[in-house]
Write a protein that holds these residues in place. Structure first.
Motif, PDB file in Angstrom:
ATOM      1  N   GLN A   7       0.867  -1.174  -0.037  1.00  0.00           N
ATOM      2  CA  GLN A   7      -0.008   0.103  -0.116  1.00  0.00           C
ATOM      3  C   GLN A   7       0.910   1.135   0.069  1.00  0.00           C
ATOM      4  O   GLN A   7       0.117   2.376   0.071  1.00  0.00           O
ATOM      5  N   ARG A  11      -1.908   3.638  -6.060  1.00  0.00           N
ATOM      6  CA  ARG A  11      -3.392   2.861  -6.150  1.00  0.00           C
ATOM      7  C   ARG A  11      -3.520   2.740  -7.552  1.00  0.00           C
ATOM      8  O   ARG A  11      -3.256   3.592  -8.420  1.00  0.00           O
ATOM      9  N   THR A  13      -5.386   2.129 -10.928  1.00  0.00           N
ATOM     10  CA  THR A  13      -6.610   3.153 -11.575  1.00  0.00           C
ATOM     11  C   THR A  13      -7.968   2.279 -11.705  1.00  0.00           C
ATOM     12  O   THR A  13      -8.048   1.154 -11.089  1.00  0.00           O
ATOM     13  N   GLN A  17      -8.417  -1.604 -11.540  1.00  0.00           N
ATOM     14  CA  GLN A  17      -9.097  -2.316 -10.432  1.00  0.00           C
ATOM     15  C   GLN A  17     -10.534  -3.079 -11.140  1.00  0.00           C
ATOM     16  O   GLN A  17     -10.768  -4.188 -10.847  1.00  0.00           O
ATOM     17  N   PRO A  45      -8.852  -0.707   3.325  1.00  0.00           N
ATOM     18  CA  PRO A  45      -7.140  -0.435   3.327  1.00  0.00           C
ATOM     19  C   PRO A  45      -6.931  -0.404   4.807  1.00  0.00           C
ATOM     20  O   PRO A  45      -7.818  -0.083   5.670  1.00  0.00           O
TER      21      PRO A  45
END
Length: 111
Positions: A7, A11, A13, A17, A45
């Motif tokens: 993480q 992230r 896109t 995803q 998260p």
């Protein structure tokens, strides 16, 4: 099998995803068709976590994960397969589908 997500990086896109969700869905459907699916789920998260500790009879609750690490548990599958080789085969499919490392660990008995 657990999904490990770094993480600390960017992230994915929305398009990435959606592609991964579709690929993971296909693997999930394959597991269900073969009768090995028990349960699976994704996790929010790490910054949404609350850690509960009890020490010497005192309970404390803190935000975030216990360990400061860039790799966090992002989700998991519980499957029932005959042996480690079968589990590793499914882990390979899952790692390819979600583009993340998969840790394979057997249960220490079922409660």
């Amino acid at each position: 099998m657990s999904v490990e997500l770094d993480q600390s990086g960017p992230r994915p896109t929305e398009a990435e995803q959606e592609r991964n969700f579709a690929r993971v869905g296909a693997v999930n459907d394959e597991m269900k068709a073969q009768g090995i699916w028990v349960f699976a789920g994704g996790l929010l998260p790490y910054d949404s976590a609350t850690v509960v500790r009890v020490q010497d009879g005192t309970t404390t609750m803190t935000d975030g994960p216990f360990a400061e690490t860039k790799e966090q548990l992002a989700g998991f599958w519980v499957i029932e397969v005959p042996d480690l080789d079968a589990a590793l085969g499914w882990a390979e499919k899952c790692a390819e589908a979600c583009e993340a490392p998969i840790e394979v660990r057997p249960f220490d008995g079922l409660a």
